[in-house]
Design a protein around this motif. Structure first.
Motif, PDB file in Angstrom:
ATOM      1  N   GLY B  61       0.294  17.286  26.854  1.00  0.00           N
ATOM      2  CA  GLY B  61       1.717  17.604  26.765  1.00  0.00           C
ATOM      3  C   GLY B  61       2.002  18.995  26.246  1.00  0.00           C
ATOM      4  O   GLY B  61       3.145  19.328  25.968  1.00  0.00           O
ATOM      5  N   PHE B  62       0.982  19.837  26.116  1.00  0.00           N
ATOM      6  CA  PHE B  62       1.205  21.187  25.600  1.00  0.00           C
ATOM      7  C   PHE B  62       1.628  22.160  26.698  1.00  0.00           C
ATOM      8  O   PHE B  62       2.159  23.212  26.428  1.00  0.00           O
ATOM      9  CB  PHE B  62      -0.048  21.712  24.899  1.00  0.00           C
ATOM     10  CG  PHE B  62      -0.496  20.823  23.783  1.00  0.00           C
ATOM     11  CD1 PHE B  62       0.284  20.695  22.641  1.00  0.00           C
ATOM     12  CD2 PHE B  62      -1.657  20.092  23.872  1.00  0.00           C
ATOM     13  CE1 PHE B  62      -0.104  19.860  21.622  1.00  0.00           C
ATOM     14  CE2 PHE B  62      -2.050  19.264  22.849  1.00  0.00           C
ATOM     15  CZ  PHE B  62      -1.275  19.140  21.729  1.00  0.00           C
ATOM     16  N   TYR B  79       6.830  14.809  31.683  1.00  0.00           N
ATOM     17  CA  TYR B  79       7.759  15.677  30.950  1.00  0.00           C
ATOM     18  C   TYR B  79       7.888  15.322  29.479  1.00  0.00           C
ATOM     19  O   TYR B  79       8.735  15.870  28.780  1.00  0.00           O
ATOM     20  CB  TYR B  79       9.125  15.660  31.640  1.00  0.00           C
ATOM     21  CG  TYR B  79       9.032  16.206  33.040  1.00  0.00           C
ATOM     22  CD1 TYR B  79       8.881  17.580  33.246  1.00  0.00           C
ATOM     23  CD2 TYR B  79       9.013  15.371  34.134  1.00  0.00           C
ATOM     24  CE1 TYR B  79       8.742  18.088  34.517  1.00  0.00           C
ATOM     25  CE2 TYR B  79       8.875  15.876  35.417  1.00  0.00           C
ATOM     26  CZ  TYR B  79       8.743  17.250  35.600  1.00  0.00           C
ATOM     27  OH  TYR B  79       8.591  17.767  36.851  1.00  0.00           O
ATOM     28  N   LEU B  80       7.067  14.396  29.010  1.00  0.00           N
ATOM     29  CA  LEU B  80       7.151  14.052  27.584  1.00  0.00           C
ATOM     30  C   LEU B  80       6.496  15.137  26.747  1.00  0.00           C
ATOM     31  O   LEU B  80       5.447  15.655  27.104  1.00  0.00           O
ATOM     32  CB  LEU B  80       6.431  12.724  27.316  1.00  0.00           C
ATOM     33  CG  LEU B  80       7.153  11.444  27.718  1.00  0.00           C
ATOM     34  CD1 LEU B  80       6.345  10.247  27.236  1.00  0.00           C
ATOM     35  CD2 LEU B  80       8.545  11.412  27.106  1.00  0.00           C
ATOM     36  N   PRO B  81       7.093  15.498  25.609  1.00  0.00           N
ATOM     37  CA  PRO B  81       6.433  16.441  24.706  1.00  0.00           C
ATOM     38  C   PRO B  81       5.240  15.773  24.026  1.00  0.00           C
ATOM     39  O   PRO B  81       5.139  14.541  24.039  1.00  0.00           O
ATOM     40  CB  PRO B  81       7.525  16.772  23.692  1.00  0.00           C
ATOM     41  CG  PRO B  81       8.442  15.599  23.717  1.00  0.00           C
ATOM     42  CD  PRO B  81       8.399  15.071  25.111  1.00  0.00           C
ATOM     43  N   PRO B  82       4.354  16.566  23.409  1.00  0.00           N
ATOM     44  CA  PRO B  82       3.147  15.998  22.805  1.00  0.00           C
ATOM     45  C   PRO B  82       3.458  14.874  21.826  1.00  0.00           C
ATOM     46  O   PRO B  82       2.736  13.880  21.758  1.00  0.00           O
ATOM     47  CB  PRO B  82       2.526  17.189  22.060  1.00  0.00           C
ATOM     48  CG  PRO B  82       3.098  18.392  22.687  1.00  0.00           C
ATOM     49  CD  PRO B  82       4.415  18.021  23.254  1.00  0.00           C
ATOM     50  N   ASN B  83       4.571  15.059  21.051  1.00  0.00           N
ATOM     51  CA  ASN B  83       4.865  14.030  20.056  1.00  0.00           C
ATOM     52  C   ASN B  83       5.430  12.772  20.685  1.00  0.00           C
ATOM     53  O   ASN B  83       5.641  11.791  20.004  1.00  0.00           O
ATOM     54  CB  ASN B  83       5.792  14.572  18.972  1.00  0.00           C
ATOM     55  CG  ASN B  83       7.003  15.262  19.530  1.00  0.00           C
ATOM     56  OD1 ASN B  83       6.954  15.878  20.584  1.00  0.00           O
ATOM     57  ND2 ASN B  83       8.117  15.153  18.847  1.00  0.00           N
ATOM     58  N   THR B  87      -1.387  10.419  22.901  1.00  0.00           N
ATOM     59  CA  THR B  87      -2.662  11.111  23.013  1.00  0.00           C
ATOM     60  C   THR B  87      -2.953  11.787  21.685  1.00  0.00           C
ATOM     61  O   THR B  87      -2.048  12.054  20.906  1.00  0.00           O
ATOM     62  CB  THR B  87      -2.597  12.209  24.088  1.00  0.00           C
ATOM     63  OG1 THR B  87      -1.528  13.095  23.750  1.00  0.00           O
ATOM     64  CG2 THR B  87      -2.348  11.627  25.452  1.00  0.00           C
ATOM     65  N   ALA B  88      -4.220  12.041  21.431  1.00  0.00           N
ATOM     66  CA  ALA B  88      -4.575  12.813  20.240  1.00  0.00           C
ATOM     67  C   ALA B  88      -5.648  13.804  20.641  1.00  0.00           C
ATOM     68  O   ALA B  88      -6.589  13.466  21.345  1.00  0.00           O
ATOM     69  CB  ALA B  88      -5.075  11.900  19.138  1.00  0.00           C
ATOM     70  N   THR B  89      -5.459  15.044  20.218  1.00  0.00           N
ATOM     71  CA  THR B  89      -6.353  16.101  20.654  1.00  0.00           C
ATOM     72  C   THR B  89      -7.231  16.579  19.502  1.00  0.00           C
ATOM     73  O   THR B  89      -6.748  16.749  18.389  1.00  0.00           O
ATOM     74  CB  THR B  89      -5.535  17.283  21.188  1.00  0.00           C
ATOM     75  OG1 THR B  89      -4.602  16.799  22.140  1.00  0.00           O
ATOM     76  CG2 THR B  89      -6.422  18.320  21.834  1.00  0.00           C
ATOM     77  N   GLY B 109      -0.480  12.239  10.479  1.00  0.00           N
ATOM     78  CA  GLY B 109       0.108  11.509  11.604  1.00  0.00           C
ATOM     79  C   GLY B 109       0.700  10.172  11.176  1.00  0.00           C
ATOM     80  O   GLY B 109       1.709   9.721  11.718  1.00  0.00           O
ATOM     81  N   ILE B 112       4.011  10.796   9.439  1.00  0.00           N
ATOM     82  CA  ILE B 112       5.058  11.047  10.437  1.00  0.00           C
ATOM     83  C   ILE B 112       5.570   9.721  10.978  1.00  0.00           C
ATOM     84  O   ILE B 112       6.754   9.551  11.235  1.00  0.00           O
ATOM     85  CB  ILE B 112       4.490  11.891  11.603  1.00  0.00           C
ATOM     86  CG1 ILE B 112       4.082  13.270  11.120  1.00  0.00           C
ATOM     87  CG2 ILE B 112       5.480  11.974  12.754  1.00  0.00           C
ATOM     88  CD1 ILE B 112       5.202  14.185  10.809  1.00  0.00           C
ATOM     89  N   ARG B 113       4.658   8.770  11.129  1.00  0.00           N
ATOM     90  CA  ARG B 113       5.062   7.460  11.646  1.00  0.00           C
ATOM     91  C   ARG B 113       5.683   6.587  10.573  1.00  0.00           C
ATOM     92  O   ARG B 113       6.002   5.430  10.822  1.00  0.00           O
ATOM     93  CB  ARG B 113       3.839   6.754  12.244  1.00  0.00           C
ATOM     94  CG  ARG B 113       3.410   7.344  13.573  1.00  0.00           C
ATOM     95  CD  ARG B 113       2.030   6.869  13.970  1.00  0.00           C
ATOM     96  NE  ARG B 113       1.633   7.371  15.288  1.00  0.00           N
ATOM     97  CZ  ARG B 113       1.353   8.628  15.576  1.00  0.00           C
ATOM     98  NH1 ARG B 113       1.431   9.552  14.619  1.00  0.00           N
ATOM     99  NH2 ARG B 113       1.000   9.007  16.793  1.00  0.00           N
ATOM    100  N   SER B 157      -7.488  12.592  14.428  1.00  0.00           N
ATOM    101  CA  SER B 157      -7.013  12.160  15.733  1.00  0.00           C
ATOM    102  C   SER B 157      -7.159  10.653  15.906  1.00  0.00           C
ATOM    103  O   SER B 157      -6.317   9.999  16.495  1.00  0.00           O
ATOM    104  CB  SER B 157      -7.799  12.858  16.841  1.00  0.00           C
ATOM    105  OG  SER B 157      -7.550  14.236  16.799  1.00  0.00           O
ATOM    106  N   VAL B 160      -4.590   7.708  14.087  1.00  0.00           N
ATOM    107  CA  VAL B 160      -3.289   7.300  14.622  1.00  0.00           C
ATOM    108  C   VAL B 160      -3.445   6.342  15.801  1.00  0.00           C
ATOM    109  O   VAL B 160      -2.458   5.961  16.419  1.00  0.00           O
ATOM    110  CB  VAL B 160      -2.439   8.522  15.057  1.00  0.00           C
ATOM    111  CG1 VAL B 160      -2.110   9.380  13.866  1.00  0.00           C
ATOM    112  CG2 VAL B 160      -3.154   9.332  16.120  1.00  0.00           C
TER     113      VAL B 160
END
Ligand code: ATP
Ligand code: MG
Lengths: 727, 365
Positions: B61-62, B79-83, B87-89, B109, B112-113, B157, B160
């Motif tokens: 998503g980058f 079209y979804l942003p990374p957040n 996925t986890a990179t 992470g 954030i959740r 990574s 999450v």
């Protein structure tokens, strides 16, 4: 699809809401006119002979209305026009058979007022026209009627305002909604919109207003302002005065700056840290303070000129004194630039030269100097532009010598000729822009320094002992002089009446602090409000510039940076032009000062933020996004902590520079929101040097305090910088 | 930390960059179209600049694809942003937060959740245990070795519980020994969690030893997709054959295929046979025969399909690599059990033969 639907729904709601408002407004307006008509009609005199006097009396009583009176009704015997406004008479004779008029007469015969449907133009203005019956004593029949016309342009301008508001509401809605639906990153979208709105409203718009004013005369395009300015030798003299002063200051400053930089970067002189700290003091010291101390020492009643030497024909006011003060306050700019330049020149080159049997002097002349030359030139240009924009020093010290910045101030505040003031300060932009483009196109191409790469940390002593002693002597004497200047200000606080009565007193403190308290408080308050706003905006802008791609990025960056290049006087003048009228009536408020501080300090903060952010591996932020953080969270939890040093220093610079601002805010202050520097200026102008000294000293203290605090806060996050970039 | 495995699908995905200076278009990825099965580890392999990172970043998503669709677990996430995606990179440069210690890095992470503090603690410790870093929880990342940093990035990574794990050359900053250890470690963790993973590398050994399937890329195009043995033994282009292992090429005229499936070819006037062929190789056209070092053998001069002079011999213990200079270029022949044989000396003339069953006809590039 959804977007179009939502926009249409909003548009419908928007239209309905505003038309309701407009209708209800129309209704009350019609109601008002009718009430007025009834009141007037009832006041009609019995005696037909008095009618004429009554009608002309009405016109005097009700300004903005005109009247025409008639006895009887057109189809009755004895109907006659009694008189009144000539234009209404003409209108009546033209329109008396029109259907709307007939209906109106019908209403009147039933004793009802009637408002004509169209708004005819009478005497060049749109009018609301009412026919009001004049009842008989019994109140059952009309004995005549009055035609009343009132100005409708006010109401139609209100309607236009409503329409504009409706459009604006729709634009904001669709823009915001569009950003939210079409962008993967709505927060960034909003940030861009907000920044654009800010710079358009507070940078582009005021400058546009200033330029427009100089090109208009009575509402038409005209070059008469510029013709007047360029044809006037007084103004041209001021332009030349500014340029001349700039060249003097730039030359002296660059020379002294180079000697200092050389001593620090290329000799084994002792006490480099102290010298560096001292030399940077004048940059952050409040305006007027150095001028003040020069006046205390060398002025007409100065300690040295009068008391010690008793000179008669000497005056510090003018080109000489100005050059001296500006050189002291601006040579640090040259020093810092040149120190960077010299540090960037790899000293192995000089070692190699001496290794090839060149003498130290030859090495200096053939290696160091040529390599440093582009840097020397750009520091000259930097000081030159600073000198041109300088306002505070010439304000106090120019005497009969004319410079543009002060001249434009006098035009605006003394003569109330805003257009001339704006034009003069725009004129000031010319040499500045020239210098900027010379710097861009010539100096940067000539620069070799960047090529040599890694600066060498090892030091080679490039001066032989004799030369070194001369350089050291120069540096020490200059430093002592700077210390003495600050000492003089402090001494000034404790002297009863400088120049005449040098007895010790503490009275200055209480008087200065009582009289300056309000100004001091309002300055601190407004600077304190501006500081976090400017800090956050600068960092947000830096993130957008470094990390995001969007159309108009260059324009946004350019507009944010613009206030850095334009002289404060121009900013101040353009602000009073742009914000003394709706929709942004801000002159006289504290807000205009806060906005001014923020706008003027954004460029420095942006530069700092950009430089720091470029060092940070973008994958750190991407990792945060990847783990689920949105842009706002990333900014708060990752970016801000990482660019903390830039954030803190940008905030402290904003605070200090706002506390010490003069050139723009002198146009914008009000009795309620005064500024401490202007207070200092007032005290100095009134020869209350003791009071001015106290306030200056206070200001210097605050500045030092803030910078000390900044140092401590930044040191706390120093460990970060080393680990920020893993790449 | 059992995770639900999901497939990843790219449908005709292209990405075009515009060079900021020259304004020229750069086709980083062209019409990528493939599916990664649930729980599979797939590597993207290719030379520098072939579009591996870009492909991975689009899945993460980058970057936004210029064209095409990306589906994760059947949902269109293009079209979804990374957040917004599961996925986890693991970044090549790790992207650890320098202002947070190891524990807080891994907990980021989860915070954030907005999970409860107790659960965060438990999961962080479990993740750190998984990568063997429990002791270093309160260190700052600046004071960790490269391998430790890499493992923190992995733990951060994994904690999450992403549906897809993306790794961009995660081992390129490590020394050779550590690289091998971490490779095994990553594979073990990925398998035990059953997580779908996409791994970018330009190191063919890494790709071969790690993955269920390999996607070979060149200039933005996907050249071949297959299991490691497939792309090593049965490449379908000269590029893939050369990129995934040492190989010798012989230009031939491909004349026909016999009833047993052998390809009949002519090499410099000599008739030769090859055991199989790539799809693109058509009888009656010019083609190339590829032979791996282990399918070649040294013969006395005058025998075999080619002649040459031994230039270098490299002794590797269980085998020896013999480089022979021929008119087809320098050819590497692998000789097994070197102790038991006499091998021609450097400077000696030799012939080269190949094992017909193992060599393969490829279309000309
Ligand atoms: N942001 C960008 N702007 C312009 N061109 C880009 C950008 N990112 C990548 N490219 C170009 O796209 C092509 C593919 O880049 P990519 O990073 O995907 O290669 P890679 O296969 O990961 O290479 P490496 O093995 O060197 O990391 C390259 O030619 C690169 O120059
Ligand atoms: Mg890459």
């Amino acid at each position: 699809m959804l977007f179009v639907m939502a926009c249409l729904i909003f548009l419908a709601a928007d239209l309905w809401m505003f038309s309701t408002v407009r209708n209800s407004f129309d209704k009350t307006m019609v109601q008002n006119i009718k009430t007025l008509a009834v009141a007037i009609a009832h006041s009609a005199p019995e005696d037909p002979g008095d009618i004429e006097g009554w009608v002309s009396g009405l016109a005097d009583t009700y300004k903005g209305y005109s009247f025409y009176y008639m006895l009887g009704l057109p189809w009755e015997d004895g109907f006659r026009e009694a008189g009144g406004d000539e234009e209404l008479k003409k209108y009546w004779s033209e329109k008396q058979d029109a259907p709307d008029m007939l209906e109106a007469l019908d209403s009147v015969s039933y004793l009802e007022s009637y408002i004509l449907k169209d708004k005819p133009r009478i005497g060049g203005l749109a009018r609301n026209v009412v026919l009001a019956p004049v009842p008989n004593e019994a109140g059952d029949t009309a004995v005549g009627f009055v035609i009343i016309a009132s100005d409708a342009s006010r109401t139609s301008s209100f309607a236009r305002l409503l329409n504009a508001l409706m459009l604006i509401a729709f634009a904001i809605f669709s823009l915001g909604f569009g950003v939210a639906t079409f962008s993967r990153d709505p927060i960034t979208g909003y940030a861009i919109l907000v920044l654009f709105a800010i710079v358009v409203a507070f940078v582009a718009f005021p400058l546009f207003e200033a330029v427009r004013l100089t090109l208009m005369r009575e509402g038409k395009f005209s070059l008469s302002v510029w013709k007047a300015i360029l044809g006037n030798t007084q103004y041209l003299k001021a332009l030349w005065g500014s340029v001349q002063l700039g060249m003097h200051t730039a030359t002296f400053s660059t020379f002294i700056g180079f000697v200092f930089a050389f001593a620090v970067a290329r000799t084994s002189m002792k006490g480099k840290k102290i010298v560096t700290a001292l030399a940077t003091m004048p940059v952050i010291s409040p305006p007027f303070s150095l001028t003040l101390s020069i006046i205390l020492l060398f002025g007409n009643n100065g300690l040295i000129t009068k008391r010690l030497l008793n000179l008669q024909n000497f005056t510090i006011y003018g080109l000489g004194g100005l050059t001296a003060v500006q050189t002291i306050s601006m040579f640090p700019i040259a020093f810092l630039t040149l120190q960077g330049v010299l540090h960037a020149i790899d000293s192995t080159l000089e070692d190699a030269s001496m290794d090839l049997n060149a003498s130290r002097w030859q090495t200096f002349a053939r290696v160091t100097l040529p390599l440093a030359l582009p840097g020397i030139f750009s520091s000259w240009l930097l000081v030159f532009t600073n000198s041109l924009a300088d306002f505070a020093n010439p304000l106090l010290l120019s005497g009969s010598y004319r410079v543009l910045s002060v001249e434009s101030y006098i035009e605006v505040t003394g003569m109330n000729r805003l257009a001339n003031g704006a034009a003069l300060s725009i004129l000031l932009l010319l040499p500045t822009l020239t210098a900027f483009f010379v710097q861009r196109s010539w100096v940067s191409k000539k620069s070799f320094v960047v090529v040599t790469g890694k600066p060498s940390t090892r030091l080679s002593d490039l001066a032989n002992p004799a030369t070194r002693r001369i350089i050291e002597g120069f540096v020490v004497l200059t430093s002592i002089f700077i210390v003495a200047l600050y000492g003089t200000i402090v001494a000034g606080c404790f002297v009863k009446n400088w120049g005449f009565d040098y007895t010790f007193t503490l009275a200055n403190f209480s008087e200065a602090l009582t009289r300056g308290k309000a100004a001091l408080l309002s300055t601190i308050t407004l600077a304190g409000i501006a500081t976090p706003i400017a800090g956050i905006l600068a960092m947000v802008a830096a993130v957008l510039v470094v990390r995001k791609n969007f159309p108009g990025k260059r324009i946004l960056e350019g507009l944010i940076m613009t206030p850095f290049a334009i002289p404060g006087t121009l900013v101040g003048i353009s602000y009073i032009l742009a914000f003394n009228k709706p929709p942004l009536l801000l002159v006289g408020t504290g807000a205009i000062l806060v906005i001014n501080y923020v706008i003027r300090e954004l460029p420095v903060g942006l530069e700092g933020g950009v430089a720091t952010l470029r060092q940070i591996d973008p994958s750190i932020e991407e990792a945060a996004a990847d783990l689920g953080a949105d842009q706002a969270t990333i900014f708060r939890t990752v970016i801000l902590p990482l660019i903390r040093p830039a954030f803190i220093s940008s905030m402290s610079y904003t605070f200090v520079r706002s506390m010490t601002a003069v050139s723009a805010i002198i146009f914008l202050i009000s009795a309620r929101w005064y500024h401490i520097t202007i207070q200092i200026y007032n005290f100095s102008e009134n020869i209350r040097f003791g009071l001015a000294s106290v306030l200056s000293t206070t200001l210097i203290f605050i500045v030092l305090l803030v910078f000390g605090l900044m140092r401590i806060l930044i040191r706390q996050s120093e460990h970060l910088e080393k680990t920020v970039s893993t790449r | 930390m059992a995770m639900q495995s999901v497939p990843v699908r790219l449908e005709m995905v292209s990405k075009t960059f515009r060079d900021p200076k020259t304004k020229a278009e750069v086709h980083a990825v062209r019409d990528a179209d493939f599916e990664i099965r649930p729980g599979e580890l797939v590597t993207l392999l290719g030379p520098s600049g072939c579009g591996k990172t870009t492909t991975l970043r689009m899945i993460g998503g980058f970057e936004l694809p210029t064209k095409g669709k990306i589906l994760i677990g059947g949902n269109d996430v293009t079209y979804l942003p990374p957040n917004g995606r599961q996925t986890a990179t693991v970044f090549q440069s790790y992207g650890l937060f320098p202002h947070l210690n190891v524990r807080d890095n891994v907990a980021y992470g989860l915070k954030i959740r907005k999970l409860p503090a107790q659960e965060i603690d438990q999961r962080v410790m479990r993740a750190l245990g998984l990568v063997g870093l429990s002791e270093l929880a309160s260190r700052s990342p600046g004071r960790l070795s490269g391998g430790q940093q890499q493992r923190v990035a992995l733990a951060r990574s994994l904690v999450v519980e992403p549906q897809v794990l993306l790794l961009d050359e995660p081992l390129s900053n490590l020394d050779a020994l550590l690289r091998e250890q971490m490779r095994v470690e990553i594979r073990r963790i990925q398998k035990s969690l059953g997580i779908t993973a996409i791994y970018v590398t330009h190191d063919r050994i890494e790709a071969m030893s790690l993955s269920d399937r390999v996607i070979v890329m060149k200039n933005g195009y996907i050249k071949q997709i297959g299991s490691p043995s497939e792309i090593y033994e049965r490449p379908n282009s000269v590029f893939v054959a050369g990129f995934v292992g040492k190989v010798a090429f012989f230009p031939v005229d491909f004349e026909a295929q016999d009833e047993k499936g052998f390809c009949l070819c002519v090499l410099s006037g000599k008739k030769v046979k090859a055991g199989h062929k790539a799809e693109g190789a058509i009888p009656g056209s010019k083609a190339v025969i590829m032979a791996r070092p282990e399918s070649l053998r040294l013969l006395p001069s005058g025998e075999g399909i080619a002649e040459g002079i031994v230039s270098t011999k490299v002794y590797l213990g269980s085998s020896m690599e013999v480089f022979v200079t021929t008119s087809y270029g320098e050819i590497l022949v692998q000789v097994d059990d070197p102790a038991e044989k006499r091998i021609a000396d450097e400077g000696e003339k030799v012939g080269i033969g190949f094992n017909e069953a193992l060599v393969r006809v490829l279309p000309q590039d």
